[in-house]
Design a protein around this motif. Structure first.
Motif, short mmCIF file in Angstrom:
data_model
loop_
_atom_site.label_atom_id
_atom_site.label_comp_id
_atom_site.label_asym_id
_atom_site.label_seq_id
_atom_site.Cartn_x
_atom_site.Cartn_y
_atom_site.Cartn_z
N UNK A 70 0.87 -1.18 0.00
CA UNK A 70 0.00 0.00 0.00
C UNK A 70 0.90 1.22 0.00
N UNK A 71 0.95 1.86 -1.15
CA UNK A 71 1.92 2.90 -1.33
C UNK A 71 1.20 4.20 -1.63
N UNK A 72 1.82 5.31 -1.32
CA UNK A 72 1.24 6.57 -1.76
C UNK A 72 2.27 7.30 -2.60
N UNK A 73 1.82 8.35 -3.20
CA UNK A 73 2.66 9.10 -4.13
C UNK A 73 3.94 9.56 -3.45
N UNK A 74 5.06 9.10 -3.97
CA UNK A 74 6.32 9.43 -3.30
C UNK A 74 7.01 10.62 -3.94
N UNK A 75 6.44 11.77 -3.75
CA UNK A 75 7.06 12.96 -4.32
C UNK A 75 7.58 13.86 -3.23
N UNK A 129 9.44 15.88 -0.35
CA UNK A 129 10.79 16.40 -0.34
C UNK A 129 11.69 15.70 0.67
N UNK A 175 0.78 9.58 6.22
CA UNK A 175 -0.23 10.18 7.10
C UNK A 175 -1.58 10.41 6.41
N UNK A 176 -1.56 10.80 5.13
CA UNK A 176 -2.82 11.10 4.46
C UNK A 176 -3.63 9.85 4.17
#
Lengths: 183, 331
Positions: free
Chosen positions: A47-52, A54, A178-179
């Motif tokens: 379960x991954x989220x957008x890794x942008x 900083x 967190x989101x």
């Protein structure tokens, strides 16, 4: 009923070229286990989220630009990324010493992995270039026990059907997840 | 920290200039766009581009939403997904295929949608008319949602709520703007044109947010996947339309930021002029950047982030069974 210990079983699976463990443990998993078990579960279950963000970029930058000449990088078993110093010690570079234990456990896991799976004995150095700080890390009886209990813990958390309960931690505000976690 | 959407109205050519995007307009102007700073690119004019430009957009994960003649939404170019997860799609389809699970998700979406319609009426009740009885009806309809046992039943409740909601528009809107009846394809009057245009913007915002997860945009829960659109985007857009589109319609009209001069009526119906679209988009982007204090995240988040976290919540629900919190206006 076999009463083989999960750690022994894990080491056997890793050492046997014809087998591989169900859950191959990475350094990141060890780190997450000591930061937040829920984060570990999300990551290990894809379960991954957008890794942008900083922070990740910053970490990568500090790692890539520090101690350029005196270390070499190795990738072992396609999974464990090691930096070996000219002295022969294994080094792990971190941006800040704020989360000292997770970083130390990650490095200890590498040392343990080298010893148990590849029969190589090494000592480690934990380095914080932005703080000009270094710390040596060695495997002894106590730290070995710490690593093995971590391995057990990681396998337990990752194997659960649902994520560990939500828990407010001081660093939730900087966590990548967190989101997703709190929503 | 969210990046901004970028809208290009000019006609011209989009190309790659080393690590950045270059736009040459037909009027002879050249502009450079730092690709790292864009969240999504919206093309409203006639733009030609080559694969090198797409490659750069791809590398930076920037989706391109394309609008054709009179700004009708034509489609999107979605970069190769940074998020690929077989697991997620499998769980999404499983949930869709399981009547119970699909309904539960549908209930949350429609409850949130009705809740947000009601919040708008509540705001205008007393200001622009007396909507207390409709507000009450919407409250009841929201409660009735969880009793529905089938998707068509659920959609009927939603349709009923939406009709009552739209019936209040003419009291809220300052003359000469009237909705009369919701008609699109083509929009029959100015208000319909404005709503359609903004609904399209909400829809593409949802497409962008879904692209950042591994969810499949074509598999929705309330809308049937056969509708030839990104039905998951349509589902999520239903939650956000009252918040992001309708509120803006009321504001733009009542503050006279948009007047009937901003529309043209042709055989194909009533549509916004280019100047009108510019005004609307500017305000739309502004409202995406507006922030509210989030009770769960304990920080201020923009409306754009709110769409993202809604989708994350759905994704987490699908993969872990933890409750899906569809966004209900709390502020």
């Amino acid at each position: 009923m076999s009463s083989t210990d999960v750690v022994e079983e894990y080491v056997q699976d890793e050492r046997d070229p014809s087998r591989s463990p169900n859950v191959p443990i990475t350094g990141l998993m060890v780190q997450y286990y000591h930061v937040c078990k829920r984060e570990l579960w999300f990551m290990a279950n894809g379960i991954d989220i957008d890794r942008e963000t900083t922070n990740i970029q910053r970490g990568t930058h500090v790692d890539e630009t520090s101690y350029g000449t005196s270390r070499r990088s190795f990738m072992i078993d396609n999974r464990i990324q090691l930096d070996i110093l000219d002295s022969g010690d294994v080094m792990e570079v971190k941006v800040s010493s704020a989360l000292e234990k997770p970083a130390r456990m990650q490095l200890l896991f590498y040392l343990w992995y080298l010893r148990e799976i590849h029969d190589i004995d090494k000592d480690g150095v934990l380095a914080y270039p932005t703080e000009r700080k270094r710390e040596s890390v060695v495997l002894d009886e106590t730290t070995t026990a710490e690593v093995e209990s971590t391995v057990r813990g990681v396998l337990d958390v990752v194997g659960r059907d649902s994520p560990p309960q939500l828990e407010k931690k001081p660093y939730c505000g900087t966590c990548l997840y967190q989101d997703l976690c709190w929503m | 920290m969210t990046k901004a959407n970028h809208h290009i109205f000019a006609d011209g050519e989009l190309s790659r200039k080393e690590g950045t995007l270059r736009i040459d307009t037909l009027e002879g102007e050249t502009k450079y766009l730092p690709v790292e700073s864009i969240d999504a690119l919206y093309l409203h004019g006639q733009i030609s581009f080559n694969t090198r430009a797409l490659g750069l957009l791809n590398k930076h994960g920037v989706p391109v939403h394309i609008f054709g003649w009179k700004d009708y939404y034509r489609g999107s170019y979605l970069p190769k997904r940074s998020q690929l997860s077989g697991n997620t799609v499998v769980e999404q389809v499983r949930a869709y295929d399981n009547t119970e699970r699909r309904l539960r998700i549908g209930h949350r979406i429609i409850e949130a949608s009705i809740h947000n319609m009601r919040a708008n009426l509540q705001y205008y009740s007393g200001r622009r008319g007396d909507f207390d009885s409709v507000v009450e009806t919407l409250r009841e309809l929201k409660t009735a949602v969880s009793d529905t046992q089938r998707i068509d039943e659920l959609r009927a409740v939603e349709g009923d709520a939406r009709k009552r909601y739209y019936d209040c528009f003419d009291s809220i809107l300052e003359a000469p703007f009237r909705l009369a009846k919701r008609e699109y394809n083509p929009p029959s009057n100015e208000t319909n044109a404005l709503i359609s245009f903004l609904n399209g913007m909400v829809y593409t915002s949802c497409v962008s947010a879904i692209r950042k997860t591994a969810l499949d945009p074509t598999v929705g829960f309330v809308h049937e996947p056969g509708e030839r659109r990104f039905t998951l985007s349509l589902d999520i857009a239903d939650i956000f339309k009252p918040i992001l589109a309708d509120r803006l319609v009321f504001r733009l009209v009542n503050r006279k930021q948009i007047t009937t001069d901003d529309f043209e009526t042709e055989l194909a119906g009533c549509l916004l002029t280019e100047q009108g679209r510019l005004t609307v988009l500017e305000e739309f982007e502004r409202s995406l950047d507006q922030t509210v204090q989030h009770p769960r995240l304990k920080r201020k988040v923009s409306f754009k982030t709110l769409i993202q976290t809604d989708v994350y919540s759905l994704k987490k629900h699908l993969l872990t069974g933890e409750p899906y919190h569809a966004t209900e206006k709390w502020w």
